[in-house]
Design an enzyme around this catalytic site. Structure first.
Site, PDB file in Angstrom:
ATOM      1  N   ASP A   1      34.443 -30.041 -31.418  1.00 29.01           N
ATOM      2  CA  ASP A   1      32.997 -29.725 -30.792  1.00 29.01           C
ATOM      3  C   ASP A   1      32.109 -29.134 -31.517  1.00 29.01           C
ATOM      4  OD1 ASP A   1      34.274 -28.860 -27.269  1.00 29.01           O
ATOM      5  OD2 ASP A   1      35.173 -30.432 -28.782  1.00 29.01           O
TER       6      ASP A   1
ATOM      7  N   ASP B   1      37.183 -29.532 -37.231  1.00 32.54           N
ATOM      8  CA  ASP B   1      36.926 -28.806 -35.940  1.00 32.54           C
ATOM      9  C   ASP B   1      36.410 -30.140 -35.176  1.00 32.54           C
ATOM     10  OD1 ASP B   1      36.370 -27.208 -33.556  1.00 32.54           O
ATOM     11  OD2 ASP B   1      34.527 -27.322 -34.494  1.00 32.54           O
TER      12      ASP B   1
END
Length: 384
Positions: free
Chosen positions: A172, A170
């Site tokens: 963020d 991922d």
């Protein structure tokens, strides 16, 4: 300097800090009534070497002792069916005692113990053990103990203690220490409104797709020029550069799978992080500003899992050589796909549901779960 001053202070008060290695049976470690700092622990063939720092009274008066001999050798090959990794920012004998008692209560037979890191601010000890267990309840029991003793405890199959061939990340709050969409909203004066939607989505309280559309609609009119300025200011997660650099040198392919934006992921790949592939959401512009619309397909939790699986298939990588790293509820599907699913500084729901979790250290602590120690990690950081 601070450590030196502290040591001088103890001498001034008549208390001398000593550092010793104790040779003793593993069971004897739980019998001391004195607490102190742990530097390392190794165990094999029924024989334990325990490195301690203590004041005045030795925790084990009836054990053979000598000067510290900090381990720096290559860790033992993993032969046991299970590994439990203890990561502590200030390891103590009482933490170790609680952990050893816990293993005994669970009827986990400890085969081998290695110390992977023995810095004062980070001690990492890996326990190889044999047991018949159900992973989910065993993992949950480890999480409960970890909260009590103030450390991270990571349970994994022994076969997963190796460098992966493919790692999905991922972006963020995982590779970067920010939620980009929240940062954009702050600039436009709607930060609190958008951040509340983001937080609810990351906790799993809102559907990611719906929340994404709502947030994008609120950002209509944001200028593309300001996006470029923001990209340069995004803070990286602690340990992100080191982890991705080491994985590249080890031959592991890496992919960003983000509910954020390709605009920022491409910048990170180009300027700051050793990433091979990117899957994220496209921003739509008109006359140099965001339209507020979304471009399908949206990269949500299930699409992250799908894309990671498809990437592995295209590369010919079996899922037992795939790991995923994330922090939010929309990462849970991909965290449960491969050999390891590591939640980094996760929200409570994610910590409960992710197979593995690291809460007290930076992203590069994942390297310990791949079987590497500090010496090996440092060598990877050196120029080729």
């Amino acid at each position: 300097m601070r450590r030196l001053l502290n040591k001088l202070g103890t001498f001034a008060m008549g208390v001398e800090t000593k550092a010793q290695e104790f040779h003793l049976p593993l069971a004897q470690i739980t019998q001391s009534r004195f607490d102190c700092s742990v530097r390392y622990l190794t165990y094999s063939g029924g024989h334990a070497l325990l490195g301690l720092e203590y004041d005045n009274t030795a925790p084990f008066l009836d054990a053979v002792s000598c000067q510290l001999n900090l381990p720096s050798v290559i860790p033992s090959d993993v032969q046991s069916p299970w590994c439990l990794t203890f990561l502590s920012p200030a390891a103590t004998l009482s933490q170790l005692q609680r952990l050893l008692n816990f293993c005994a209560e669970q009827h986990w037979h400890i085969d081998v113990i290695d110390t992977l890191a023995h810095r004062h601010e980070c001690t990492v000890i890996r326990f190889q053990f044999s047991a018949e267990l159900e992973f989910s309840p065993a993992r949950f029991a480890c999480l409960q103990l970890a909260e009590v003793i103030g450390a991270d405890l990571v349970l994994q199959e022994g076969t997963s203690q190796r460098v992966p061939a493919l790692a999905g990340f991922d972006m963020d709050s995982t590779l970067i220490d920010a939620e980009v969409i929240d940062e954009l909203a702050k600039i436009t004066g709607i930060g609190d409104q958008v951040a509340a939607i983001t937080a609810a989505a990351m906790r799993g309280e809102l559907d990611f797709r719906d929340s994404f559309k709502k947030r994008m609609a609120l950002l209509k009119g944001f200028s593309e020029q300001r996006l470029a300025e923001i990209a340069k200011q995004l803070p990286l997660k602690d340990g992100a550069q080191n982890l991705l650099h080491c994985l590249r040198k080890l031959g592991c392919k890496t992919v960003i799978l983000s509910g954020g934006f390709t605009y920022f992921a491409n910048f990170l790949q180009r300027e700051r992080l050793a990433v091979d592939l990117i899957y994220a959401n496209e921003l739509e512009f008109a006359e140099g500003a965001l339209t507020g619309e979304v471009i399908e397909p949206i990269v949500d939790g299930m699409r992250k899992r799908l894309l990671l699986g498809e990437t592995a298939k295209e590369m010919g990588v079996p899922l037992e050589k795939v790991v995923a790293v994330g922090d939010g509820a929309n990462d849970i599907p991909m965290l449960n796909l491969g050999a390891l699913g590591i939640a980094i500084h996760p929200k409570p729901k994610v910590r409960r549901e992710a197979p593995q979790a690291i809460t007290l250290f930076g992203l590069d602590a994942a390297l310990y779960l791949f079987g590497l120690n500090d010496q090996q990690i440092a060598e990877l950081g050196q120029p080729s």
